[in-house]
Design an enzyme around this catalytic site. Structure first.
Site, short mmCIF file in Angstrom:
data_model
loop_
_atom_site.label_atom_id
_atom_site.label_comp_id
_atom_site.label_asym_id
_atom_site.label_seq_id
_atom_site.Cartn_x
_atom_site.Cartn_y
_atom_site.Cartn_z
N SER A 134 -3.13 -11.65 -15.69
CA SER A 134 -3.23 -10.22 -16.01
C SER A 134 -3.38 -9.97 -17.51
CB SER A 134 -1.97 -9.49 -15.54
OG SER A 134 -1.75 -9.73 -14.17
N SER A 166 5.06 -13.97 -16.42
CA SER A 166 6.44 -14.37 -16.10
C SER A 166 6.74 -15.75 -16.66
CB SER A 166 6.64 -14.41 -14.58
OG SER A 166 6.34 -13.16 -14.01
N GLU A 249 -0.77 -17.57 -3.60
CA GLU A 249 0.25 -16.64 -4.10
C GLU A 249 0.68 -15.67 -2.99
OE1 GLU A 249 -1.01 -14.26 -7.46
OE2 GLU A 249 1.06 -14.15 -8.18
N GLU A 380 -1.75 -1.56 -2.40
CA GLU A 380 -3.07 -0.93 -2.22
C GLU A 380 -4.15 -2.01 -2.19
OE1 GLU A 380 -0.83 0.00 -4.52
OE2 GLU A 380 -0.22 1.96 -3.76
C1 LIG Z 1 7.63 -8.66 -11.92
C2 LIG Z 1 6.19 -8.92 -12.19
C3 LIG Z 1 5.78 -10.20 -12.55
C4 LIG Z 1 4.46 -10.46 -12.82
N1 LIG Z 1 4.11 -11.74 -13.22
C5 LIG Z 1 2.82 -11.99 -13.54
C6 LIG Z 1 2.45 -13.27 -14.02
O1 LIG Z 1 3.28 -14.19 -14.13
N2 LIG Z 1 1.17 -13.49 -14.38
C7 LIG Z 1 0.22 -12.51 -14.27
O2 LIG Z 1 -0.92 -12.79 -14.60
N3 LIG Z 1 0.54 -11.28 -13.84
C8 LIG Z 1 1.81 -11.00 -13.47
N4 LIG Z 1 2.16 -9.74 -13.04
C9 LIG Z 1 1.14 -8.69 -13.05
C10 LIG Z 1 0.65 -8.26 -11.69
O3 LIG Z 1 -0.18 -9.21 -11.12
C11 LIG Z 1 -0.10 -6.93 -11.92
O4 LIG Z 1 0.86 -5.97 -12.37
C12 LIG Z 1 -0.78 -6.43 -10.69
O5 LIG Z 1 -1.86 -7.27 -10.35
C13 LIG Z 1 -1.30 -5.00 -10.86
O6 LIG Z 1 -2.07 -4.89 -12.00
P1 LIG Z 1 -1.78 -3.76 -13.10
O7 LIG Z 1 -0.33 -3.79 -13.43
O8 LIG Z 1 -2.75 -3.93 -14.20
O9 LIG Z 1 -2.05 -2.37 -12.36
P2 LIG Z 1 -3.46 -1.71 -12.08
O10 LIG Z 1 -4.41 -2.72 -11.57
O11 LIG Z 1 -3.85 -0.94 -13.29
O12 LIG Z 1 -3.11 -0.72 -10.90
C14 LIG Z 1 -2.51 0.56 -11.11
C15 LIG Z 1 -2.43 1.27 -9.75
O13 LIG Z 1 -3.75 1.47 -9.23
C16 LIG Z 1 -3.87 0.90 -7.93
N5 LIG Z 1 -5.20 0.31 -7.76
C17 LIG Z 1 -5.86 -0.49 -8.62
N6 LIG Z 1 -7.05 -0.87 -8.12
C18 LIG Z 1 -7.16 -0.29 -6.90
C19 LIG Z 1 -8.15 -0.30 -5.87
N7 LIG Z 1 -9.29 -1.01 -6.01
N8 LIG Z 1 -7.91 0.40 -4.74
C20 LIG Z 1 -6.77 1.11 -4.57
N9 LIG Z 1 -5.78 1.18 -5.54
C21 LIG Z 1 -5.97 0.48 -6.66
C22 LIG Z 1 -2.82 -0.18 -7.88
O14 LIG Z 1 -2.42 -0.47 -6.55
C23 LIG Z 1 -1.68 0.44 -8.71
O15 LIG Z 1 -0.92 1.30 -7.90
C24 LIG Z 1 3.48 -9.44 -12.73
C25 LIG Z 1 3.88 -8.15 -12.35
C26 LIG Z 1 5.20 -7.90 -12.09
C27 LIG Z 1 5.60 -6.50 -11.68
#
Ligand SMILES: Cc1cc2nc3c(=O)[nH]c(=O)nc-3n(C[C@H](O)[C@H](O)[C@H](O)COP(=O)(O)OP(=O)(O)OC[C@H]3O[C@@H](n4cnc5c(N)ncnc54)[C@H](O)[C@@H]3O)c2cc1C
Length: 395
Positions: A134, A166, A249, A380
């Protein structure tokens, strides 16, 4: 799946249980055992426990023996996981990425040298891995990553930023998704690298979570050199490797066992807690919620078994893993919500407070469970995968 266990399977279960009972730290699961508290203590404990499992022949059950695994069948992994969770053996966050994501990815897509070099060290707990996928503008839309890798001579030079990484602050290695081409479709310009986290040019800034812990981080790469030998798959062919990692995953086989344990704990809580002048367990609304959680935990178990059957048939987890991911993560949140409803305002007391139920367990879990529908792909996004790849609906 045939749900009746064979004699060999029952014997296997007993062997696992006996070994774990004989090797868990003295007093494990009782107040007599002082659990590691600080992050550093937890990581040291994780390495020790993984080495103990490895020495006992219980690390990497389904991994090939040539990499230090046991070469067991997926059903044995399932039985092992069930016994492991039943005894509440250590649930180790810092090792999960290496064991559950990196190992299977390197096995499927890595070179022979990478397999020999990295897999045994993951199994023995020597190396902790983090997942650099991410970025601030690339989460659900992972193909949008901008962290750039340029091949200069025999090394890639990496510059950019990852976020939510993480355990990066404890990690020895990172699986990193980088951009090597800015032309054409986004997902055709990605390259998958294995990066030594001690390389010059890496800065890690921990991010504090709602729980108060800081397990995830921002990670900055400033002209970090990564040897070409650490490339997995092809240059610009990283998307195929990413999909392998993501499938693993989402495909955890046994979320039901941990949640089953927590569901029973929830019922105990309702029996022991006064709510509106009577036992919470005698409140008709709460009773229904607790019964519903028991039903859903049982459903989760059969959904998990269906996934295992799929892996048995095809050798790989499929998109059906998304059904399991949505179901367990949302059930987890409902379960924690019910616990807090039972406890009322006392449910907001954290660990260490004299009147906190279960020493703040439910409050911590309530907060932590918010993340479950985000990490490993949001609900989602999982629904999109089910719609398109399982049900074949149009985009
Ligand atoms: C505790 C925790 C640990 C994590 N650890 C890691 C890690 O070790 N390595 C890593 O790389 N990442 C990690 N992540 C990140 C995680 O993979 C991302 O937070 C996740 O993929 C969502 O991406 P974003 O936060 O950028 O949200 P966004 O992608 O910006 O999404 C925001 C909102 O929009 C919605 N949305 C986005 N696209 C769509 C779509 N096409 N259709 C419908 N709804 C949509 C989403 O569901 C969400 O509600 C971690 C996250 C958490 C909370």
């Amino acid at each position: 799946m045939d749900l009746k266990e064979t004699q060999d399977e029952e014997q296997f279960r007993r062997t696992v249980r006996g070994w774990l009972q004989g090797h868990l730290p003295a007093g494990w699961g009782t107040p007599a055992h002082r659990a590691p508290e600080t992050a550093a203590e937890q990581v040291a404990f994780a390495r020790w426990w993984q080495r103990t499992l490895h020495d006992g022949g219980w690390a990497g059950l389904t991994w090939p023996t040539e990499y230090g695994g046991r070469g067991a069948a997926i059903v044995e992994q399932l039985l092992y996981n069930e016994e492991y969770a039943r005894l509440r053996a250590p649930d180790i966050l810092s090792l999960k990425i290496g064991l559950n994501l990196v190992g299977p990815t390197v096995m499927a897509c890595g070179t022979a040298v990478q397999k020999t070099r990295f897999l045994p060290r993951i199994l023995s707990g020597q190396d902790i891995w983090c997942q650099g996928f991410s970025e601030p503008n690339a989460g659900s839309d992972l193909a949008a990553v901008k962290t750039r890798a340029e091949l200069r001579g025999d090394a890639f030079v990496v510059t950019g930023q990852k976020t939510w990484t993480s355990v990066a602050q404890h990690a020895d290695w990172c699986i990193l998704v980088t951009r090597t081409s800015f032309d054409g479709p986004k997902h055709k310009g990605l390259t998958f690298l294995l990066v030594d986290m001690k390389s010059p040019g890496i800065t890690i800034r921990p991010l504090r979570e709602i729980t108060g812990d800081a397990w995830f981080n921002e990670v900055f790469f400033d002209e970090v050199r990564v040897p070409r030998d650490n490339l997995v798959g092809e240059i610009n062919g990283g998307w195929a490797v990413v999909l392998t990692t993501l499938a693993h995953e989402r495909a955890g086989t046994t979320p039901h066992v941990r949640l089953h344990g927590e569901q029973r704990r929830l019922a105990d809580l309702a029996r022991a807690t006064a709510h509106n002048g009577r036992r919470a367990a005698d409140d008709p609304i709460l009773r229904q919620k607790i019964a519903q959680s028991a039903i859903e935990t049982a459903l989760l178990r059969y959904t998990a078994y269906r996934n295992v059957t799929m892996v048995q048939r095809t050798g790989q987890p499929g998109p059906e893993g998304s059904i399991l991911k949505i179901f367990w993560s949302e059930l987890e949140q409902r379960l924690k919500d019910t616990a807090i409803e039972i406890l009322g305002v006392y449910g907001m007391l954290p660990k260490g407070e004299a009147r906190a139920a279960d020493d703040g367990f439910w409050f911590y879990e309530l907060l932590w469970s918010r993340a479950a529908t985000i990490y490993a792909g949001t609900s989602e996004v999982q629904r999109n995968i089910i719609a398109q790849r399982v049900l074949g609906l149009p985009r």
